[in-house]
Design a protein around this motif. Structure first.
Motif, PDB file in Angstrom:
ATOM      1  N   UNK A  94      -6.316  24.740  10.480  1.00  0.00           N
ATOM      2  CA  UNK A  94      -7.506  24.489  10.335  1.00  0.00           C
ATOM      3  C   UNK A  94      -8.430  26.004  10.320  1.00  0.00           C
ATOM      4  N   UNK A  95      -7.870  26.696  11.480  1.00  0.00           N
ATOM      5  CA  UNK A  95      -8.508  28.044  11.474  1.00  0.00           C
ATOM      6  C   UNK A  95      -7.860  29.062  10.409  1.00  0.00           C
ATOM      7  N   UNK A  96      -6.656  28.946   9.842  1.00  0.00           N
ATOM      8  CA  UNK A  96      -6.348  29.615   8.699  1.00  0.00           C
ATOM      9  C   UNK A  96      -6.926  29.380   7.735  1.00  0.00           C
ATOM     10  N   UNK A 156      -9.146  32.176   5.398  1.00  0.00           N
ATOM     11  CA  UNK A 156      -8.685  32.263   3.929  1.00  0.00           C
ATOM     12  C   UNK A 156      -9.829  32.061   2.940  1.00  0.00           C
ATOM     13  N   UNK A 157     -10.648  31.001   3.253  1.00  0.00           N
ATOM     14  CA  UNK A 157     -11.844  30.529   2.660  1.00  0.00           C
ATOM     15  C   UNK A 157     -12.580  31.728   2.495  1.00  0.00           C
ATOM     16  N   UNK A 158     -12.904  32.012   3.634  1.00  0.00           N
ATOM     17  CA  UNK A 158     -14.179  33.032   3.767  1.00  0.00           C
ATOM     18  C   UNK A 158     -13.670  34.275   3.072  1.00  0.00           C
ATOM     19  N   UNK A 159     -12.490  35.012   3.408  1.00  0.00           N
ATOM     20  CA  UNK A 159     -11.903  36.094   2.572  1.00  0.00           C
ATOM     21  C   UNK A 159     -11.833  36.147   1.431  1.00  0.00           C
ATOM     22  N   UNK A 160     -11.519  35.019   0.938  1.00  0.00           N
ATOM     23  CA  UNK A 160     -11.297  34.761  -0.538  1.00  0.00           C
ATOM     24  C   UNK A 160     -12.495  34.825  -1.340  1.00  0.00           C
ATOM     25  N   UNK A 215      -5.551  36.115  12.845  1.00  0.00           N
ATOM     26  CA  UNK A 215      -4.785  34.932  13.340  1.00  0.00           C
ATOM     27  C   UNK A 215      -3.934  35.511  14.665  1.00  0.00           C
ATOM     28  N   UNK A 216      -3.383  36.500  14.466  1.00  0.00           N
ATOM     29  CA  UNK A 216      -2.421  37.033  15.719  1.00  0.00           C
ATOM     30  C   UNK A 216      -3.424  37.505  16.756  1.00  0.00           C
ATOM     31  N   UNK A 217      -4.590  38.156  16.346  1.00  0.00           N
ATOM     32  CA  UNK A 217      -5.489  38.488  17.453  1.00  0.00           C
ATOM     33  C   UNK A 217      -6.030  37.367  18.124  1.00  0.00           C
ATOM     34  N   UNK A 218      -6.472  36.317  17.413  1.00  0.00           N
ATOM     35  CA  UNK A 218      -6.861  34.987  18.042  1.00  0.00           C
ATOM     36  C   UNK A 218      -5.891  34.406  19.040  1.00  0.00           C
ATOM     37  N   UNK A 219      -4.676  34.448  18.597  1.00  0.00           N
ATOM     38  CA  UNK A 219      -3.730  33.901  19.288  1.00  0.00           C
ATOM     39  C   UNK A 219      -3.319  34.495  20.675  1.00  0.00           C
ATOM     40  N   UNK A 220      -3.254  36.026  20.574  1.00  0.00           N
ATOM     41  CA  UNK A 220      -3.092  36.563  21.489  1.00  0.00           C
ATOM     42  C   UNK A 220      -4.256  37.053  22.513  1.00  0.00           C
ATOM     43  N   UNK A 221      -5.646  37.068  21.859  1.00  0.00           N
ATOM     44  CA  UNK A 221      -6.761  37.309  22.741  1.00  0.00           C
ATOM     45  C   UNK A 221      -7.308  38.512  22.667  1.00  0.00           C
ATOM     46  N   UNK A 222      -7.079  39.221  21.544  1.00  0.00           N
ATOM     47  CA  UNK A 222      -7.440  40.801  21.273  1.00  0.00           C
ATOM     48  C   UNK A 222      -8.875  40.550  20.533  1.00  0.00           C
ATOM     49  N   UNK A 223      -9.943  41.172  21.319  1.00  0.00           N
ATOM     50  CA  UNK A 223     -11.309  41.109  20.670  1.00  0.00           C
ATOM     51  C   UNK A 223     -11.338  41.512  19.404  1.00  0.00           C
TER      52      UNK A 223
END
Length: 419
Positions: A126-128, A132-136, A163-171
């Motif tokens: 859902x997050x992806x 994707x909708x926003x960027x496209x 996506x990977x930043x959210x998973x890791x927790x990178x601000x």
């Protein structure tokens, strides 16, 4: 270049193949050189100290037999690569997950593998989709206004980066600044990396290391629901399971591998859609159809052309009739294996749904990429949306590529609406 032309390519015998792969025309199209290697020198002894393995069956064998071709222990690496002692970039490469052997590899992979289960990755859909909708939509609005848009920086890179930043927790505020460090870090896995490239990798590792050290300390004070907090908790509960150095190296690895390769895969797919419009139908059907398109993209032009792990022959071993002496370093040419006609009929053609051999784009065996499922999800979600919203694109100049052997990544992919 046609398949017939490819078969006639003969590299300059006076120059090492790795040098030729960094020079025109092979820096933009390495596949003719790969074809020559498979046919004439499937185990190629480079002057840079490695045997280059190019046939699918041989690459797969090395990947699936770590007891025959293990990664180097730190003591062996220090002896064979004395320069490693003065360069953190080399040290991180050797001690990372992709370069380690069991039982250390088994322990480290078990600690983070639960974060990349099918259920966990599926929960990110859902997050992806929202991202994707926003960027496209943003890119489509600009293109319809008559702008030229760099899809690499507008869509391909931001999708896996966030996506990977959210998973890791990178601000969010730090992501773009840290992303530019990854190409320099990746240069250290180049078999022909120059001293300048290794020094640049060191500088990037140091900058990212300082940042991650501060973030680890912050998560220790204030844990959150992210992977960095989870790994810090494992370390603090039992540092015999995860040492300080291992924690830092895992975060290096997850961050550096988490978005650049997927961004390259998206860019490669976009090039296919622009240059081979007959393939667009694969993204207009159901999800299995889109999945077939993604799988063929990963095979036809894999993001990672040379497997990052450094491996050595544990004993004298023959591949393609060539004996590799014990202790010889081997480097796996994934890009060459992906076009091996022994594994794929008509390998230079783009044929979704072709079946046959399993692509080695994400490796195989114990070192199969943990993030493969996440990368496939991102591409399968994003590409149909791009095709539906932007069905007719044209290149606005040649794509920008970095000069790198291991990763055929992009610096730009500028497009406009086709007339």
């Amino acid at each position: 270049m046609t398949v017939q032309d490819t078969a006639k390519v003969t590299p300059d015998p006076g120059r090492d193949v790795l040098e030729q792969l960094m020079s025109p025309p092979a820096d933009l199209d390495p596949y003719p050189v790969y074809a020559w290697l498979r046919e004439n020198a499937p185990v190629y002894a480079s002057k840079y100290g490695a045997s280059l393995i190019s046939r699918y069956a041989d690459v797969q064998y090395v990947l699936k037999h770590p007891e025959v071709f293990p990664g180097a222990c730190e003591e062996a690496m220090a002896q064979m690569f004395p320069q490693a002692a003065g360069h953190e970039a080399y040290q991180v490469l050797v001690t990372s997950l992709v370069g380690s052997n069991p039982p250390k590899h088994t322990r480290l992979r078990g600690l983070i593998g639960k974060e990349f289960t099918s259920r966990r990755v599926g929960g990110l859909r859902a997050a992806v989709e929202s991202l994707a909708d926003r960027l496209v939509d943003d890119a489509a609005e600009r293109l319809r206004a008559g702008e030229t848009v760099d899809l690499h920086t507008a869509v391909s890179l931001p999708t896996p980066l966030h996506v990977i930043s959210d998973l890791l927790g990178i601000p969010s505020a730090d992501r773009s600044r840290l992303a530019v460090l990854v190409p320099a870090m990746m240069n250290v896995v180049d078999p022909a990396a120059s001293p300048a490239a290794v020094n640049a990798a060191d500088a990037a590792f140091h900058e990212l290391g300082d940042y991650l050290g501060a973030l680890i300390a912050e998560r220790r004070r204030t844990p959150r629901d992210d992977l960095i907090s989870a790994l810090v908790l494992v370390h603090d509960d039992d540092n015999h399971r995860l040492s300080d150095g291992e924690l830092r190296t895992l975060l290096f690895t997850l961050w550096s591998a988490g978005f650049e390769t997927t961004a390259t895969g998206i860019d490669n797919a976009l090039l296919v859609l622009i240059e081979r419009p007959e393939t667009r139908k694969w993204l207009l059907g159901d999800e299995p159809s889109a999945t077939a398109f993604v799988e063929e993209t990963l095979r036809h032009d894999p993001s990672v052309q040379v497997a990052p792990g450094i491996r050595f022959a544990a004993t004298d071993t023959a591949l393609s009739g060539v004996t590799i002496p014990q202790g010889t370093q081997v480097r796996l040419m994934l890009g060459a294996a992906s076009r091996d006609p022994a594994a794929y009929p008509q390998p230079d053609d783009f044929m979704p749904g072709r079946g046959g051999a399993t692509p080695l784009s994400f490796g195989a065996g114990i070192h199969y990429c943990l993030g493969a499922g996440l990368s496939r999800l991102e591409m399968t979600v994003l590409l149909p949306r791009l095709q539906r919203k932007l069905p007719a694109l044209a290149l606005d100049g040649p794509p920008g590529r970095r000069r790198s052997i291991p990763l055929r990544d992009f610096t730009s992919l500028k497009v406009r609406l086709a007339e």
